[in-house]
Design a protein around this motif. Sequence first.
Motif, mmCIF file in Angstrom:
data_model
loop_
_atom_site.group_PDB
_atom_site.id
_atom_site.type_symbol
_atom_site.label_atom_id
_atom_site.label_comp_id
_atom_site.label_asym_id
_atom_site.label_seq_id
_atom_site.Cartn_x
_atom_site.Cartn_y
_atom_site.Cartn_z
ATOM 1 N N PRO A 299 0.820 -1.210 0.000
ATOM 2 C CA PRO A 299 0.000 0.000 0.000
ATOM 3 C C PRO A 299 0.856 1.264 0.000
ATOM 4 O O PRO A 299 1.910 1.319 0.632
ATOM 5 C CB PRO A 299 -0.808 -0.127 1.300
ATOM 6 N N ALA A 300 0.410 2.267 -0.753
ATOM 7 C CA ALA A 300 1.154 3.525 -0.841
ATOM 8 C C ALA A 300 1.365 4.118 0.547
ATOM 9 O O ALA A 300 0.472 4.086 1.398
ATOM 10 C CB ALA A 300 0.397 4.508 -1.719
ATOM 11 N N LYS A 301 2.553 4.648 0.769
ATOM 12 C CA LYS A 301 2.901 5.186 2.085
ATOM 13 C C LYS A 301 2.291 6.561 2.323
ATOM 14 O O LYS A 301 2.241 7.037 3.456
ATOM 15 C CB LYS A 301 4.422 5.244 2.233
ATOM 16 N N LYS A 302 1.859 7.225 1.281
ATOM 17 C CA LYS A 302 1.175 8.506 1.440
ATOM 18 C C LYS A 302 0.160 8.647 0.328
ATOM 19 O O LYS A 302 0.280 8.035 -0.743
ATOM 20 C CB LYS A 302 2.161 9.677 1.437
ATOM 21 N N SER A 303 -0.849 9.426 0.591
ATOM 22 C CA SER A 303 -1.901 9.641 -0.392
ATOM 23 C C SER A 303 -2.100 11.132 -0.609
ATOM 24 O O SER A 303 -1.629 11.956 0.178
ATOM 25 C CB SER A 303 -3.211 9.002 0.071
ATOM 26 N N MET A 304 -2.792 11.444 -1.667
ATOM 27 C CA MET A 304 -2.954 12.839 -2.036
ATOM 28 C C MET A 304 -4.221 13.431 -1.442
ATOM 29 O O MET A 304 -5.288 12.815 -1.462
ATOM 30 C CB MET A 304 -2.999 12.982 -3.551
ATOM 31 N N GLY A 305 -4.087 14.620 -0.920
ATOM 32 C CA GLY A 305 -5.237 15.416 -0.550
ATOM 33 C C GLY A 305 -5.357 16.574 -1.524
ATOM 34 O O GLY A 305 -4.366 17.045 -2.086
ATOM 35 N N VAL A 306 -6.573 17.006 -1.751
ATOM 36 C CA VAL A 306 -6.821 18.109 -2.683
ATOM 37 C C VAL A 306 -7.678 19.157 -1.995
ATOM 38 O O VAL A 306 -8.631 18.825 -1.286
ATOM 39 C CB VAL A 306 -7.542 17.612 -3.954
ATOM 40 N N ALA A 307 -7.324 20.404 -2.177
ATOM 41 C CA ALA A 307 -8.169 21.505 -1.714
ATOM 42 C C ALA A 307 -8.411 22.439 -2.882
ATOM 43 O O ALA A 307 -7.508 22.713 -3.671
ATOM 44 C CB ALA A 307 -7.512 22.258 -0.561
ATOM 45 N N ASP A 308 -9.641 22.887 -3.015
ATOM 46 C CA ASP A 308 -9.967 23.936 -3.977
ATOM 47 C C ASP A 308 -10.108 25.244 -3.210
ATOM 48 O O ASP A 308 -10.370 25.240 -2.000
ATOM 49 C CB ASP A 308 -11.250 23.597 -4.729
ATOM 50 N N TRP A 309 -9.959 26.349 -3.919
ATOM 51 C CA TRP A 309 -9.761 27.635 -3.247
ATOM 52 C C TRP A 309 -10.777 28.668 -3.686
ATOM 53 O O TRP A 309 -11.286 28.634 -4.799
ATOM 54 C CB TRP A 309 -8.349 28.154 -3.549
ATOM 55 N N ILE A 310 -11.050 29.606 -2.783
ATOM 56 C CA ILE A 310 -11.819 30.789 -3.133
ATOM 57 C C ILE A 310 -10.985 31.997 -2.727
ATOM 58 O O ILE A 310 -10.265 31.961 -1.716
ATOM 59 C CB ILE A 310 -13.214 30.783 -2.479
ATOM 60 N N MET A 311 -11.038 33.052 -3.525
ATOM 61 C CA MET A 311 -10.184 34.223 -3.307
ATOM 62 C C MET A 311 -10.922 35.480 -3.752
ATOM 63 O O MET A 311 -11.890 35.407 -4.510
ATOM 64 C CB MET A 311 -8.884 34.075 -4.109
ATOM 65 N N ALA A 312 -10.456 36.614 -3.261
ATOM 66 C CA ALA A 312 -11.091 37.892 -3.586
ATOM 67 C C ALA A 312 -10.072 38.816 -4.242
ATOM 68 O O ALA A 312 -9.000 39.064 -3.683
ATOM 69 C CB ALA A 312 -11.666 38.546 -2.335
ATOM 70 N N PHE A 313 -10.420 39.342 -5.416
ATOM 71 C CA PHE A 313 -9.531 40.238 -6.159
ATOM 72 C C PHE A 313 -9.739 41.685 -5.715
ATOM 73 O O PHE A 313 -10.847 42.123 -5.412
ATOM 74 C CB PHE A 313 -9.794 40.119 -7.663
ATOM 75 N N LYS A 314 -8.635 42.429 -5.734
ATOM 76 C CA LYS A 314 -8.642 43.822 -5.283
ATOM 77 C C LYS A 314 -9.207 44.794 -6.306
ATOM 78 O O LYS A 314 -9.598 45.910 -5.954
ATOM 79 C CB LYS A 314 -7.207 44.272 -4.975
ATOM 80 N N GLN A 315 -9.243 44.413 -7.556
ATOM 81 C CA GLN A 315 -9.442 45.381 -8.643
ATOM 82 C C GLN A 315 -10.632 46.309 -8.421
ATOM 83 O O GLN A 315 -10.533 47.519 -8.652
ATOM 84 C CB GLN A 315 -9.615 44.644 -9.975
ATOM 85 N N ASN A 316 -11.755 45.761 -7.960
ATOM 86 C CA ASN A 316 -12.968 46.566 -7.840
ATOM 87 C C ASN A 316 -13.149 47.207 -6.466
ATOM 88 O O ASN A 316 -14.109 47.945 -6.249
ATOM 89 C CB ASN A 316 -14.196 45.718 -8.180
ATOM 90 N N GLY A 317 -12.222 46.908 -5.538
ATOM 91 C CA GLY A 317 -12.238 47.580 -4.249
ATOM 92 C C GLY A 317 -13.390 47.209 -3.327
ATOM 93 O O GLY A 317 -13.811 48.028 -2.507
ATOM 94 N N HIS A 318 -13.868 45.977 -3.434
ATOM 95 C CA HIS A 318 -15.047 45.580 -2.667
ATOM 96 C C HIS A 318 -14.704 44.639 -1.523
ATOM 97 O O HIS A 318 -15.389 43.642 -1.292
ATOM 98 C CB HIS A 318 -16.068 44.901 -3.601
#
Length: 423
Positions: A299-318
């Motif tokens: 059996p594999a000694k390590k496995s993969m975890g995945v995270a998806d991300w949310i982020m806020a852009f500065k461009q509109n100043g909100h």
Amino acid sequence: MERRRFLGLTAAAAALGMTATVAGCGALGGDDGEVTLRLVAADYDLTGGNTTKKYWDGLVAAFQASHPGVKVQVQVESWDDVDRKVAEMVEAGQAPDLAQIGAYADYAAAGQLYSADELLSIPVQANFLPALADAGENKHVQYGLPFVASTRPLFYNADLFEKAGVKPPTTWDELAAVAKKLKAEGVRTPIALPLGPEEAQAESLTWLFAGGGGWTDDSDRYAIDSEANVDTFTWLKDELVAPGLTGPIAPGKLNRKAAFAAFARGEVGMLNGHPSLLQEAAKQGIEVGQAPLPGVDGPAKKSMGVADWIMAFKQNGHNKEAGAFLDFVFTDENVLKFAGDNDLLPVTVTASTRMETAPEHAKLRQFLKALPTAQLPPVGKTSWAKVSETLKQEMGKAVTPAGSPEAVLGSVARTASAAEAAE
């Protein structure tokens, strides 16, 4: 080997408190009394339906009802396209206010994102699982907010295994032998190998971990064309693809979504799955077995975890409005709703604690147990978005009849080195 970014909940984090409260957002809205936030989000529906859109529609309606002066427009895009479309928007000077995508670090390094400190109330920011919060940092400042997580065991069709008289494999040799028996029983795709552009970088990393490699070394520098990685893809090409054990669709043309749908139809014997597949398989009467990922000698000694991300852009100043919305997104009710609906894992301490004990989430507990030893791709590297996109486009070529794993990995390694040098 991949630098260790463990996803598990720690006692220190749990001590922060099991209930996060959302701070008051203060006066919101622009000079004309209203601000409209634009959110681009990824589609998690495996069947081509609109469950992701329905989730956001319901959340937005509830948020707007309690936050007059702020409107939220949501644009849902497939995982094939969402990262590219957000990049094109940013390049054109039309960044969305919020993006829920696969990578954040390049935008953070370019100074285009608000930090978590500029967005979230303190209880909400402190409630993220610690290693996920750490993985969201660029130069020790958190910009990427983890949205959802998953781990990747081996899934198998229990009925097909029983008919073929086989058991879950624990080594690669056993895996190839099981796949051959499934093929002899007429299984269309004994083992799915989705190396198409949807998520080839993650499918590849799962195999690389099992083969003792990874995208980076112990110093967190790219090691894409390492000997272990070349050996892994050589084995995949020679032992699985060449004998026709990966089905009628070439791995480089097969996307994860299509592979999962085929598994749910009973056409696939095995694949590297994640929790979201359980629900669809159950709907179609497929009994899913799960086993640790096979490795070279066990059996594999390590496995993969995945995270998806949310982020806020500065461009509109909100930032005030975006922060109020994100505080709402990360309430337990909303985190558990999305994670539960999609059979994925929550990213906060309090939601994880509730999932561990809630009867309706019992089937996800084994995935939560895998979190402490699961490891993430190098998402904090500024260059990762470019490298990940290159991997999506190129890795399927490594297992074609005329393909060379060494040449393909070497080419991607040169791209990664150039991208890393530019950081």
